[in-house]
Design a protein around this motif. Structure first.
Motif, short mmCIF file in Angstrom:
data_model
loop_
_atom_site.label_atom_id
_atom_site.label_comp_id
_atom_site.label_asym_id
_atom_site.label_seq_id
_atom_site.Cartn_x
_atom_site.Cartn_y
_atom_site.Cartn_z
N ASP A 1 7.96 1.24 -9.73
CA ASP A 1 8.09 2.69 -9.73
C ASP A 1 9.06 3.08 -8.62
O ASP A 1 8.75 2.93 -7.43
CB ASP A 1 6.72 3.33 -9.50
N LYS B 1 10.34 6.02 -1.82
CA LYS B 1 9.71 4.69 -1.79
C LYS B 1 9.83 4.01 -3.15
O LYS B 1 10.05 4.65 -4.18
CB LYS B 1 8.23 4.80 -1.40
N GLU C 1 7.56 1.16 -5.36
CA GLU C 1 6.30 0.43 -5.42
C GLU C 1 6.35 -0.54 -6.60
O GLU C 1 6.83 -0.18 -7.68
CB GLU C 1 5.12 1.38 -5.59
N VAL D 1 4.06 -3.68 -8.75
CA VAL D 1 2.78 -4.36 -8.98
C VAL D 1 3.03 -5.61 -9.81
O VAL D 1 3.96 -5.65 -10.63
CB VAL D 1 1.77 -3.45 -9.72
N ASP E 1 0.48 -5.81 -4.91
CA ASP E 1 1.05 -4.46 -4.85
C ASP E 1 1.90 -4.39 -3.59
O ASP E 1 1.41 -4.69 -2.50
CB ASP E 1 -0.08 -3.43 -4.81
N ARG F 1 5.03 -2.11 -1.42
CA ARG F 1 5.83 -0.89 -1.26
C ARG F 1 6.93 -1.13 -0.24
O ARG F 1 6.71 -1.78 0.78
CB ARG F 1 4.98 0.29 -0.78
N VAL G 1 6.75 -9.25 -4.82
CA VAL G 1 5.45 -8.98 -5.44
C VAL G 1 4.98 -10.16 -6.29
O VAL G 1 3.78 -10.42 -6.38
CB VAL G 1 5.49 -7.68 -6.27
N PRO H 1 -1.78 2.86 -8.74
CA PRO H 1 -0.31 2.91 -8.92
C PRO H 1 0.05 3.19 -10.38
O PRO H 1 0.56 2.32 -11.10
CB PRO H 1 0.14 1.52 -8.46
N ALA I 1 3.84 2.52 -11.53
CA ALA I 1 4.23 1.11 -11.59
C ALA I 1 3.50 0.38 -12.71
O ALA I 1 4.09 -0.44 -13.43
CB ALA I 1 3.96 0.44 -10.24
#
Length: 313
Positions: free
Chosen positions: A20, A25, A27, A29, A40, A42, A63, A300, A303
């Motif tokens: 996302d 930011k 993020e 996953v 997860d 960020r 990730v 989230p 994401a």
């Protein structure tokens, strides 16, 4: 697991990465084959084409970690105009992107198929599955009250884009009677009144989200707060009616920053809805209040939706 074992896996047996991308930011996953979030991450967002590509590549590796070789697809949600067929992104103002072949360029660097969606559409897929079940049936509409206002339409778990990709852009329907000017060039767009950003302009407060404060002040009887809340909730229910009477969804999910207001946002929406229902049997018969839900904003959603929206490779 050996290289041969990995090659014999089907995409459904492998992991997915969802990303996302926001204005401040990014993020990501890692989702396992049972749809559990295994990791997860960020990182701050950076502006510019090269920086966005670099950040997508680095956060995917971070990730996924040691499971990178088991990742079947990468899904990305990003603001702006997105062509999900090609992965091309245009006009992402907050990231200084005019045009970027995000899907192609990131896919080359990662060696994994990359699918790109508009961020609201990605969040719609996430919210539909998290609220409506892992295999949501029928039509679900996600109303995103964020910087702007837009709807994501999901039918049987699949996001709908329309002919030009503009499906759900209800924030720029110019029906609000206050006729505030909109950056799109029109006046009276719904998002000039009931987006998260517009509420902040109409009810500026320091150090706290404006919508909860607006509701609290209105309930205390402050005339200015009551006047502005009536204006905002009128536009919110206009948005609800537009998606309800256009798509007749079984569920309308509120998301975006303003939805973090929680149940008080639902309550004031239902108050305005009941006012309209008193004089309209047709509206009463739609039972819209029973269809309105809140997204799981402690998760989230964007994401996860990006990961689930990516077709199996």
């Amino acid at each position: 697991m050996t290289v041969q074992d990995t090659a014999q896996q089907t995409p459904a047996d492998r992991f997915r990465v969802g990303i996302d991308i926001g204005g401040t930011k990014i993020e990501a996953v890692l989702v396992d084959p049972q749809d559990n979030v295994r990791n997860d991450v960020r990182i701050p967002a950076r502006r510019g084409n090269a920086q966005v590509i670099d950040d997508v590549v680095s956060i995917t590796h971070e990730v996924a970690g040691d499971l990178f070789d088991q990742v079947a697809t990468v899904g990305i949600g990003i603001p702006g105009q997105v062509n999900p067929e090609t992965g091309r992104v245009d006009n992402v103002v907050n990231l200084d992107i005019d045009t970027l072949e995000l899907g192609t360029e990131a896919g080359k660097r990662l060696g994994i198929p990359v699918h790109v969606e508009n961020d609201v559409n990605a969040a719609a897929v996430g919210a539909a599955r998290m609220v409506g079940g892992s295999h949501p049936e029928g039509t679900i509409v996600f109303l995103n009250f964020g910087t702007g206002l837009a709807a994501g339409i999901v039918v049987d778990g699949v996001v709908q884009h329309g002919f030009s990709g503009a499906a759900g852009e209800i924030g720029h329907i110019p029906i609000d009677p206050n006729r505030f000017p909109c950056p799109c060039g029109q006046s009276g767009c719904l998002e000039t009144v009931c987006s998260g950003a517009s509420v902040g302009r109409h009810w500026p407060v320091e150090g706290k989200p404006p919508m909860p404060d607006l509701i609290e002040c209105a309930r205390r009887g402050e005339p200015d707060a009551q006047r502005i809340l009536v204006m905002v909730t009128h536009a919110i229910v206009d948005a609800v009616q537009i998606v309800a009477q256009s798509y007749d969804p079984r569920m309308i999910i509120f998301g975006g920053g303003m939805a973090k207001t929680g149940q008080p946002l639902i309550d004031v929406t239902l108050d305005e809805l009941r006012v309209r229902e008193r004089t309209c049997p047709f509206l009463t018969g739609l039972h819209l209040g029973e269809r309105i839900k809140l997204a799981q904003l402690d998760q989230p959603v964007g994401a996860l939706g990006a990961a689930w929206a990516a077709p199996e490779a």
